[in-house]
Design a protein around this motif. Structure first.
Motif, short mmCIF file in Angstrom:
data_model
loop_
_atom_site.label_atom_id
_atom_site.label_comp_id
_atom_site.label_asym_id
_atom_site.label_seq_id
_atom_site.Cartn_x
_atom_site.Cartn_y
_atom_site.Cartn_z
N LEU A 18 3.45 -0.54 -8.40
CA LEU A 18 2.98 -0.22 -6.79
C LEU A 18 3.86 -0.92 -5.97
O LEU A 18 3.55 -2.61 -6.11
CB LEU A 18 1.63 -0.59 -6.52
CG LEU A 18 0.53 0.54 -7.83
CD1 LEU A 18 -1.11 0.08 -7.16
CD2 LEU A 18 0.98 1.45 -7.13
N TYR A 20 5.17 -2.98 -1.75
CA TYR A 20 4.72 -3.09 -0.42
C TYR A 20 6.00 -3.86 -0.11
O TYR A 20 6.17 -4.52 -0.85
CB TYR A 20 4.12 -3.62 -0.53
CG TYR A 20 2.97 -4.98 -1.36
CD1 TYR A 20 3.37 -6.54 -0.11
CD2 TYR A 20 2.57 -5.09 -3.15
CE1 TYR A 20 3.06 -7.65 -1.16
CE2 TYR A 20 2.68 -6.39 -3.00
CZ TYR A 20 2.83 -7.16 -2.06
OH TYR A 20 2.31 -8.76 -2.76
N LEU A 37 -1.47 -2.32 0.51
CA LEU A 37 -1.81 -1.25 -0.75
C LEU A 37 -2.76 -0.27 -0.21
O LEU A 37 -2.92 0.78 -1.10
CB LEU A 37 -1.49 -1.61 -2.44
CG LEU A 37 0.33 -2.45 -2.79
CD1 LEU A 37 -0.33 -3.18 -3.73
CD2 LEU A 37 0.96 -1.33 -2.17
N TYR A 127 -6.10 -4.99 -10.78
CA TYR A 127 -5.01 -4.50 -9.73
C TYR A 127 -3.96 -6.10 -9.90
O TYR A 127 -4.83 -6.99 -9.78
CB TYR A 127 -4.52 -4.07 -8.38
CG TYR A 127 -4.53 -2.76 -8.46
CD1 TYR A 127 -4.33 -1.82 -8.76
CD2 TYR A 127 -5.97 -2.41 -8.47
CE1 TYR A 127 -4.20 -0.57 -8.53
CE2 TYR A 127 -6.82 -1.18 -7.80
CZ TYR A 127 -6.08 0.05 -8.43
OH TYR A 127 -5.80 1.19 -8.30
N THR A 136 2.80 -5.14 -7.12
CA THR A 136 1.67 -4.96 -8.06
C THR A 136 1.36 -3.88 -9.51
O THR A 136 2.22 -2.98 -9.05
CB THR A 136 0.64 -4.44 -6.97
OG1 THR A 136 0.16 -5.87 -6.03
CG2 THR A 136 -0.93 -4.69 -8.13
#
Length: 158
Positions: A18, A20, A37, A127, A136
């Motif tokens: 993930l 960001y 997120l 996470y 992540t």
């Protein structure tokens, strides 16, 4: 590809990446990741490096929810160390191979004893940092703790 991702691939452990956009002015790396997120801060875990007060090079990894805090007394008991403090950030970076705000519990340069708060045991996925700011990992906690030879222990402050 960070060392964390490489270690998961080698171990054939499922994960999701993930991404960001990291804000250099963020005051909480884990909190920033959870917010950007749209993740539950109780499922987003921060990786902290603590050490023996008497021997700062004797370090351990503590992984706790970003929604809470690390209880150093509980961590000391779990690690079998009389008294602990947070490790010097520069020494933590040198030892793990990661920078502050991007320290992953996985793929560290030097394997340290690893303790994950027991709250993660009940979750299908948690996470954690993927090894750099803005990255992540979504992982299942049990296979990762097996890989790290880690322990589930009550180390988060209530």
């Amino acid at each position: 590809m960070t060392p964390a991702v490489q270690a998961l691939k080698r171990a054939k452990i499922d994960y999701q990446l993930l991404y960001y956009e990291h804000d250099a002015n963020a005051d909480s790396f884990g909190g920033e990741a959870a917010a950007k997120l749209n993740l539950d801060p109780h499922a987003m875990y921060k990786t902290l490096i603590a050490c023996d007060e008497q021997n700062p090079r004797n370090m351990v990894v503590a992984i706790v929810p970003v929604a809470g805090h690390l209880d150093l007394k509980k961590l000391a008991k779990a690690a079998g160390i009389k008294k602990m403090k947070m490790a010097d950030p520069a020494l933590a970076e040198k030892t793990t191979g990661y920078i502050k705000g991007g320290i992953s519990p996985i793929g560290q340069k030097k394997r340290l004893p690893t303790f994950l708060d027991e709250s993660a045991e009940a979750l299908e996925h948690i996470y954690v940092s993927g090894g750099k700011r803005g990255l992540t990992l979504e992982i299942a906690p049990k296979p990762v703790m097996t890989l790290l030879n880690g322990k589930f222990v009550p180390i988060a402050a209530a």
